[in-house]
Design an enzyme around this catalytic site. Structure first.
Site, PDB file in Angstrom:
ATOM      1  N   GLU A 182       0.825  -1.215   0.000  1.00  0.00           N
ATOM      2  CA  GLU A 182       0.000   0.000   0.000  1.00  0.00           C
ATOM      3  C   GLU A 182       0.861   1.268   0.000  1.00  0.00           C
ATOM      4  OE1 GLU A 182      -3.658   2.243   2.392  1.00  0.00           O
ATOM      5  OE2 GLU A 182      -2.518   0.674   3.401  1.00  0.00           O
ATOM      6  N   LYS A 219      -2.672  -2.060  -2.965  1.00  0.00           N
ATOM      7  CA  LYS A 219      -3.708  -1.157  -2.465  1.00  0.00           C
ATOM      8  C   LYS A 219      -3.267   0.258  -2.791  1.00  0.00           C
ATOM      9  CE  LYS A 219      -6.511   0.142   1.537  1.00  0.00           C
ATOM     10  NZ  LYS A 219      -7.024  -0.265   2.867  1.00  0.00           N
TER      11      LYS A 219
END
Length: 300
Positions: A182, A219
């Site tokens: 992420e 992500k």
């Protein structure tokens, strides 16, 4: 949980092909007070960290056991470390999620962000990560999530973020889990679109260096240019690309996400928007159900 078990294989199949989104229930120490305020609990209503975490666990339990929080629309849930070690309805949370609800459990493993350098914040050191990964596997967790932040289109800063993310991802895959990488691009960045192009290209290069037995998820902030991350989603080493809401309202996040057909949601604040401890169970479940439905529709 070994990588060749039937449960792990079924989780992987569900994450790759299932319809729905991932619920981010992983607010940690720094973000917990804000999450509780939005839930209607001010800081003067609890005394110390233990009470704070007990209240956030109570909120998460209310979400996880709500009638609409099922595998029909929710593919996975990201847990905070304390949540993984806790119980809901007398069961370990990861066990309840997977065996009772059919929802794939993930664990947030990062320890927060370092100071800004070259327009980016890499992750703080994560002492004891290997031990934590082993514990997560024993609890039946499928994968991990680790967050960095990119504030501007600085190639050096972005490369540092991506390099560190893939170093951690290697440790996660070696432990038999699937990492959610992420590297969040700040939605308020004046160079957001340019940063996203640099990030995409840096990630793509790293993906080409992964072995055939290494699989990751990504992500990412919903991109300014719709479809920008499609080539990442199509990469054979990528199980799924999910989107963070990044501070957008639920409506705006869903509207932006709907333009990116190869991303699904992994929302935190947008999932809990409008929820309050003061609501009756009927009111709470109706509000959460409306959010779940809205995020699901944007994801499929």
């Amino acid at each position: 949980m070994a990588k060749d078990t039937a449960a792990f294989a079924e989780m992987a199949r569900r994450m790759e092909t299932g319809k729905g989104f991932i619920a981010a229930l992983d607010q940690s120490g720094g973000s917990t007070p804000k999450a509780l305020r939005l839930y209607g609990i001010e800081e003067d209503q609890y005394d110390g960290e233990e009470e704070m975490f007990a209240l956030i666990h109570e909120m998460r339990a209310r979400i996880v056991t709500a009638p609409d929080f099922t595998a029909e629309k929710v593919l996975g849930a990201i847990l905070f470390e304390r949540t993984m070690r806790g119980e809901i309805e007398g069961k370990p949370v990861a066990d309840l999620l997977w065996n009772d609800r059919g929802i794939v459990p993930f664990l947030k493993v990062d320890k927060g962000l370092a100071e800004t350098e070259n327009g980016a914040q890499i992750m703080k050191p994560m002492p004891g990560l290997e031990t934590l990964l082993g514990e997560a596997r024993e609890f039946g967790v499928f994968g991990t999530k680790e967050r960095s932040v990119i504030l501007e289109a600085n190639a050096d800063g972005i490369q540092a973020v991506v390099d560190q993310q893939f170093e951690v991802a290697k440790m996660v895959t070696d432990a038999g889990l699937v990492p959610i990488i992420e590297p969040e691009v700040d939605i308020h960045s004046e160079t957001k679109a340019e940063a996203e192009v640099l990030l995409r290209d840096a990630i793509y290069e790293k993906l080409g260096q992964l072995g055939d037995d290494e699989t990751v998820m990504l992500k990412l902030t919903i991109p300014s240019e719709a479809g920008l991350y499609d080539k990442l989603a199509d990469h054979p080493r990528v199980l799924r690309v999910v989107a963070l809401s990044g501070g957008y309202s639920t409506d705006e996040a869903c509207e932006r996400l709907s333009k990116n057909s190869k991303m699904i949601a992994s929302f935190s604040r947008a999932l809990t928007e409008g929820l309050s401890r003061q609501q009756s169970d009927e009111e709470f479940n109706a509000a959460l159900g409306a959010n779940i439905d809205k995020i699901y529709r944007a994801s499929v």
